[in-house]
Design an enzyme around this catalytic site. Sequence first.
Site, PDB file in Angstrom:
ATOM      1  CD  GLU A 236      41.281 -46.775  30.062  1.00 27.67           C
ATOM      2  OE1 GLU A 236      42.172 -46.762  29.197  1.00 27.67           O
ATOM      3  OE2 GLU A 236      41.488 -46.516  31.270  1.00 27.67           O
ATOM      4  CG  HIS A 481      28.080 -21.972   3.832  1.00 23.26           C
ATOM      5  ND1 HIS A 481      27.475 -22.844   4.712  1.00 23.26           N
ATOM      6  CD2 HIS A 481      27.393 -22.070   2.660  1.00 23.26           C
ATOM      7  CE1 HIS A 481      26.454 -23.436   4.109  1.00 23.26           C
ATOM      8  NE2 HIS A 481      26.382 -22.984   2.851  1.00 23.26           N
TER       9      HIS A 481
END
Length: 503
Positions: A236, A481
Amino acid sequence: MTTRATHTADVIVIGGGTGGYGTALRAAALGLDVVLVERDKVGGTCLHRGCIPSKAMLHAAELVDGIAEARERWGVKATLDSVDWAALVATRDDIVARNHKGVEAHLAHAGVRVVRGTARLTGPRTVRVESVRTDSAPGTADRRTLRAHAQDARPHTDLESGVHDFSARRGIVLATGSRPRTLLGLEPDGQHIVTSDDALFAPGLPASVLVLGGGAIGVEYASFHRSMGAEVTLVEAADRIVPLEDADVSRHLTRGLRKRGIDVHAGARLLDTEVLDNGVRARVRTARGETRTVEAERLLVAVGRVPVTEGLGLAAAGLTTDERGFVVPADWNRLETAVPGIHVVGDLLPPPSLGLAHASFAEGLLVAETLAGLPPAPVDYAAVPRVTYSSPQTASVGLSETEARARGREVEVDTMPLTAVAKGMVHGRGGMVKVVAEAGAGQVLGVHLVGPNVSEMIAESQLIVGWDAEPSDVARHVHAHPTLSEAVGEVFLTLAGRGLHQQ
Ligand code: FAD
C-alpha cells in the site's frame, strides 16, 4: 434488421446496478413509469463482480480457517485435504445466479421496463439505446433507440427487440457505476496481472499473490488468498492500510493480517514489474527505503475504481465530469446535477458518497422519492457503515479520532480489546472497540471495530451515530451476555461513567 420506436417514461434509469435498480424499484413502487437500461446484467458490479461473489468466497475462506482453529485450539482432529476451486466457484455462482433471478423478478413484479442495451444521452431529457439482441445471429446486431412514455402499454418484450428513443417526463438517473482502476505500465492481462474482476474468473487458486492496494478490496483479496494457502504480499502506498479508517483500525488490522502470515507493506511503492512465464517479478521500495524483490504467480491490482462515463453522452445533455471522472451533483440534497431533471447515484458520485452498494441503495431511494415529488431527507453519509470482510474484519461508522479533532471537536476516546469479554476469549482472535465521542460524554461521533463478526455488530453503532446519541443513551440499554457486542456496551458504559471493568 433494425426496428425503431419512440417511447416516453416518467423516469429513465441508466445502469442496473444497486444504485440503478434501487432507484427503479422505489420509483415504480411510488407509481412512476420507469424504464431501466442495462447493457450487461441487472445487479451490476455488486452482484456479479463485487460484494456478493467476494463475500461468498470469504465465507469459504472462514471455513478453511476454522479447520485450523478447530485443530489447533479445540482438539478437533480435523485436517484440510484441499480446496476444490471449481466447486467453490459453482456454489458462489449459484448464489449470484439466484440473486440475479431475484432482482429480475422484483423488477418485473414492480412493472419496471428493463431494456437491455447501451444508453447514451442525446439531450437533457432524451436517451438513445443501442443494443445487440442476445438472440441475434452474429453480424445481425439489432440497434435500437429508446424513449419512454407514461401512456405506453408496458411491452416489456417489445422493448427488448426494438430500436428506441426514450424521453423522460420527470427525470433521468445516471447509475453507470465504476470499473477497476489500472496503472500505467501495469495493464492487466487477466492471467498474471489481474483486477478484482479477473480474480473471480481465474482458472484456479494461485500459490502466491502480490496484492497492490490496501483498501477494502485489496485487503479482502489478500485475506482470501492467504486462507486458501497462498503466500501473500500486500503493498500500500499510503502510510497505512485502509487509510480512510481510524488509525487504530489500520494498526489492529495490520497486526491481525501479519499474524496470519501476510507480508504487509504500507508506505511502500511498486518500482517495476516483469511478467515471467509463470507469474510476475516486482521490485518494491519499502517504507524503510529498502528494495525488495517479490515473485508471485499473480499480481492483483486493487488501486481503486473509476467512474464509467465513456460514451454516455454527458456533453449532449450539458454535463461534464470533474477531473477524477465523477459526476458532481449541483444539489446534494436531491442528488441532482446542474441540468435539472438529471440525477446521479452510486459509484458515479464523488465523496462524501462512499463507493458502497448500500450507499447507492440509499441514494436511489432519495432520487426516486425526489422524482415522485416527496421531500426525502438527504443521505447522512456520516452514518453509513463501512466494512472490510477480511480476517480480521473491520467495521466502522462516523468520524475517526483524527477527523473529529481536525474538525475542531474536543473529543473523548475509549477503547477495549474484544478479548476483555468472555465471548472474545472464546473466539480468541483479538480485535477491539473504539468509540470517539465529544468531550464530557457528549455526542457519539464515531465507532470503530476490528475482529471476528464485527460486520454484524456495526448495526447498533450506525443507529447510535445516526441518531446523534450520547454514551448515556446507549449505556442504559443492556447487551446480551456473553456476546462480542458486550464490548461495545462496556465502552459506552465507561464513557457514561458507569464502567464495570474499566476505570
Ligand atoms: P454498478 O454496480 O457498477 O452498476 C452500473 C451498471 O451500469 C452496470 O451493470 C453496467 O453494466 C451498467 N452500465 C454502464 N454504462 C451503461 C450504459 N451506457 N448503458 C447501460 N448500462 C450501462 N460495496 C459494498 O457495499 N459492500 C461490499 O462488500 C462491496 N464489495 C465489493 C467488492 C468488490 C470486489 C468490488 C469491485 C466492489 C465492492 N463493493 C462493495 C462496491 C459496490 O460493488 C459498488 O459500490 C456498487 O456496485 C455501485 O453500484 P452502482 O449502481 O453505482 O454501479
